[in-house]
Design a protein around this motif. Structure first.
Motif, PDB file in Angstrom:
ATOM      1  N   TYR A 133       0.833  -1.204   0.000  1.00 47.73           N
ATOM      2  CA  TYR A 133       0.000   0.000   0.000  1.00 47.73           C
ATOM      3  C   TYR A 133       0.871   1.259   0.000  1.00 47.73           C
ATOM      4  O   TYR A 133       0.606   2.198  -0.750  1.00 47.73           O
ATOM      5  CB  TYR A 133      -0.940   0.006   1.215  1.00 47.73           C
ATOM      6  CG  TYR A 133      -1.620   1.336   1.428  1.00 47.73           C
ATOM      7  CD1 TYR A 133      -2.561   1.813   0.517  1.00 47.73           C
ATOM      8  CD2 TYR A 133      -1.313   2.131   2.521  1.00 47.73           C
ATOM      9  CE1 TYR A 133      -3.176   3.042   0.701  1.00 47.73           C
ATOM     10  CE2 TYR A 133      -1.917   3.359   2.715  1.00 47.73           C
ATOM     11  CZ  TYR A 133      -2.853   3.808   1.797  1.00 47.73           C
ATOM     12  OH  TYR A 133      -3.450   5.032   1.981  1.00 47.73           O
ATOM     13  N   MET A 134       1.910   1.274   0.813  1.00 44.38           N
ATOM     14  CA  MET A 134       2.793   2.436   0.889  1.00 44.38           C
ATOM     15  C   MET A 134       3.463   2.691  -0.465  1.00 44.38           C
ATOM     16  O   MET A 134       3.573   3.832  -0.904  1.00 44.38           O
ATOM     17  CB  MET A 134       3.849   2.259   1.982  1.00 44.38           C
ATOM     18  CG  MET A 134       3.298   2.244   3.394  1.00 44.38           C
ATOM     19  SD  MET A 134       2.577   3.795   3.916  1.00 44.38           S
ATOM     20  CE  MET A 134       4.025   4.818   4.029  1.00 44.38           C
ATOM     21  N   GLU A 135       3.902   1.636  -1.135  1.00 42.00           N
ATOM     22  CA  GLU A 135       4.529   1.787  -2.454  1.00 42.00           C
ATOM     23  C   GLU A 135       3.539   2.356  -3.463  1.00 42.00           C
ATOM     24  O   GLU A 135       3.859   3.270  -4.228  1.00 42.00           O
ATOM     25  CB  GLU A 135       5.068   0.440  -2.950  1.00 42.00           C
ATOM     26  CG  GLU A 135       6.319  -0.010  -2.244  1.00 42.00           C
ATOM     27  CD  GLU A 135       6.799  -1.390  -2.680  1.00 42.00           C
ATOM     28  OE1 GLU A 135       6.312  -1.904  -3.724  1.00 42.00           O
ATOM     29  OE2 GLU A 135       7.643  -1.959  -1.980  1.00 42.00           O
ATOM     30  N   ARG A 136       2.313   1.831  -3.454  1.00 48.01           N
ATOM     31  CA  ARG A 136       1.283   2.290  -4.378  1.00 48.01           C
ATOM     32  C   ARG A 136       0.905   3.744  -4.087  1.00 48.01           C
ATOM     33  O   ARG A 136       0.751   4.564  -4.991  1.00 48.01           O
ATOM     34  CB  ARG A 136       0.060   1.370  -4.250  1.00 48.01           C
ATOM     35  CG  ARG A 136      -0.739   1.201  -5.478  1.00 48.01           C
ATOM     36  CD  ARG A 136      -1.699   0.020  -5.406  1.00 48.01           C
ATOM     37  NE  ARG A 136      -2.347  -0.234  -4.151  1.00 48.01           N
ATOM     38  CZ  ARG A 136      -3.437   0.410  -3.721  1.00 48.01           C
ATOM     39  NH1 ARG A 136      -3.980   1.344  -4.456  1.00 48.01           N
ATOM     40  NH2 ARG A 136      -3.992   0.091  -2.568  1.00 48.01           N
ATOM     41  N   PHE A 137       0.804   4.065  -2.809  1.00 44.85           N
ATOM     42  CA  PHE A 137       0.456   5.428  -2.404  1.00 44.85           C
ATOM     43  C   PHE A 137       1.568   6.401  -2.815  1.00 44.85           C
ATOM     44  O   PHE A 137       1.289   7.482  -3.321  1.00 44.85           O
ATOM     45  CB  PHE A 137       0.211   5.483  -0.893  1.00 44.85           C
ATOM     46  CG  PHE A 137      -0.275   6.826  -0.439  1.00 44.85           C
ATOM     47  CD1 PHE A 137      -1.611   7.150  -0.530  1.00 44.85           C
ATOM     48  CD2 PHE A 137       0.605   7.768   0.062  1.00 44.85           C
ATOM     49  CE1 PHE A 137      -2.068   8.401  -0.130  1.00 44.85           C
ATOM     50  CE2 PHE A 137       0.171   9.013   0.464  1.00 44.85           C
ATOM     51  CZ  PHE A 137      -1.179   9.334   0.370  1.00 44.85           C
ATOM     52  N   ASN A 138       2.817   6.009  -2.596  1.00 40.14           N
ATOM     53  CA  ASN A 138       3.936   6.884  -2.975  1.00 40.14           C
ATOM     54  C   ASN A 138       3.962   7.145  -4.474  1.00 40.14           C
ATOM     55  O   ASN A 138       4.248   8.259  -4.917  1.00 40.14           O
ATOM     56  CB  ASN A 138       5.268   6.289  -2.504  1.00 40.14           C
ATOM     57  CG  ASN A 138       5.448   6.407  -1.010  1.00 40.14           C
ATOM     58  OD1 ASN A 138       4.879   7.278  -0.366  1.00 40.14           O
ATOM     59  ND2 ASN A 138       6.228   5.511  -0.446  1.00 40.14           N
ATOM     60  N   LYS A 139       3.658   6.128  -5.280  1.00 43.46           N
ATOM     61  CA  LYS A 139       3.600   6.312  -6.732  1.00 43.46           C
ATOM     62  C   LYS A 139       2.501   7.303  -7.106  1.00 43.46           C
ATOM     63  O   LYS A 139       2.680   8.143  -7.978  1.00 43.46           O
ATOM     64  CB  LYS A 139       3.375   4.975  -7.447  1.00 43.46           C
ATOM     65  CG  LYS A 139       4.600   4.098  -7.492  1.00 43.46           C
ATOM     66  CD  LYS A 139       4.312   2.792  -8.193  1.00 43.46           C
ATOM     67  CE  LYS A 139       5.516   1.877  -8.127  1.00 43.46           C
ATOM     68  NZ  LYS A 139       5.243   0.547  -8.670  1.00 43.46           N
ATOM     69  N   ALA A 140       1.360   7.211  -6.425  1.00 40.02           N
ATOM     70  CA  ALA A 140       0.260   8.142  -6.691  1.00 40.02           C
ATOM     71  C   ALA A 140       0.671   9.567  -6.334  1.00 40.02           C
ATOM     72  O   ALA A 140       0.318  10.518  -7.041  1.00 40.02           O
ATOM     73  CB  ALA A 140      -0.981   7.728  -5.902  1.00 40.02           C
ATOM     74  N   CYS A 141       1.441   9.727  -5.272  1.00 37.89           N
ATOM     75  CA  CYS A 141       1.904  11.057  -4.856  1.00 37.89           C
ATOM     76  C   CYS A 141       2.834  11.669  -5.898  1.00 37.89           C
ATOM     77  O   CYS A 141       2.822  12.883  -6.115  1.00 37.89           O
ATOM     78  CB  CYS A 141       2.629  10.983  -3.512  1.00 37.89           C
ATOM     79  SG  CYS A 141       1.532  10.699  -2.116  1.00 37.89           S
TER      80      CYS A 141
ATOM     81  N   GLU B  21       2.629  11.567  -8.991  1.00 34.53           N
ATOM     82  CA  GLU B  21       1.883  12.061 -10.142  1.00 34.53           C
ATOM     83  C   GLU B  21       1.254  13.432  -9.894  1.00 34.53           C
ATOM     84  O   GLU B  21       0.638  14.008 -10.784  1.00 34.53           O
ATOM     85  CB  GLU B  21       0.789  11.065 -10.518  1.00 34.53           C
ATOM     86  CG  GLU B  21       1.330   9.728 -10.982  1.00 34.53           C
ATOM     87  CD  GLU B  21       0.235   8.718 -11.263  1.00 34.53           C
ATOM     88  OE1 GLU B  21      -0.951   9.027 -11.051  1.00 34.53           O
ATOM     89  OE2 GLU B  21       0.569   7.604 -11.692  1.00 34.53           O
ATOM     90  N   ILE B  22       1.400  13.952  -8.682  1.00 32.58           N
ATOM     91  CA  ILE B  22       0.761  15.216  -8.305  1.00 32.58           C
ATOM     92  C   ILE B  22       1.823  16.263  -8.040  1.00 32.58           C
ATOM     93  O   ILE B  22       2.733  16.039  -7.240  1.00 32.58           O
ATOM     94  CB  ILE B  22      -0.127  15.020  -7.058  1.00 32.58           C
ATOM     95  CG1 ILE B  22      -1.179  13.945  -7.324  1.00 32.58           C
ATOM     96  CG2 ILE B  22      -0.769  16.344  -6.652  1.00 32.58           C
ATOM     97  CD1 ILE B  22      -1.949  13.515  -6.102  1.00 32.58           C
TER      98      ILE B  22
END
Length: 175
Positions: free
Chosen positions: A96-104, A106-107
């Motif tokens: 989850y942390m890896e996926r969340f960091n990737k989403a961050c 992009e912003i």
């Protein structure tokens, strides 16, 4: 430099091309002529379809290029989009942390408060989410360090299981 085929953000391609031309101190005419060497497929067809003498400068060519391919721009994401990133049931905190960091990533211009709020909002109920709820932090590094501790605790507990084998997950009934 990757060739542009008309399917990605034209601003990125144009910016990359301009940077390279700036480095070699290319003239306006050279930039116009060299630009076609960075195109392929639909973008090359578009370039070839330009009427002779219809381009008056590289700025003119850039404008025409952007107008033709601007529909392919990357979608801009904003901080509220992080609220849609949720930890799946059974998903390890590390994933989850890896996926969340990737989403961050992009912003652009993302505030620390928005990151922490999005991260906490997406957590499944568990020891880590309870800990975060009890002691809020305004520092992202603190939240990440705490997450790392919980990830390590969970992985160490798995390694201590007597029947644990890499790649094999046991249900609570099997234990």
């Amino acid at each position: 430099m990757n060739l542009y085929d008309g399917t990605t953000d034209p601003k990125h391609h144009l910016s990359n091309f301009k940077s390279r031309m700036y480095l070699v101190d290319a003239s306006d005419a050279t930039r116009c002529k060299a630009f076609s060497t960075t195109l392929r497929k639909a973008a090359m067809k578009w370039f070839d379809s330009l009427p002779p003498r219809s381009v008056t400068s590289f700025d003119d060519l850039s404008y025409k290029f952007l107008m033709r391919f601007s529909i392919k721009r990357d979608k801009v994401k904003h901080a509220p989009s992080l609220l849609g990133v949720k930890q799946e049931i059974g998903e390890p905190l590390r994933d989850y942390m890896e996926r969340f960091n990737k989403a961050c990533l992009e912003i652009q211009d993302l505030s620390t408060e928005a990151v922490i709020m999005g991260l906490v909002n997406g957590l499944q109920e568990g020891l880590f989410s309870q800990s975060i709820s009890k002691r809020h932090s305004t520092f992202l590094s603190d939240v990440q360090e705490r997450a790392k501790k919980y990830i390590n605790m969970k992985e160490n507990a798995r390694l201590r299981e007597p029947t644990w084998q890499p790649g094999h997950s046991h249900s609570s009934k099997e234990k």
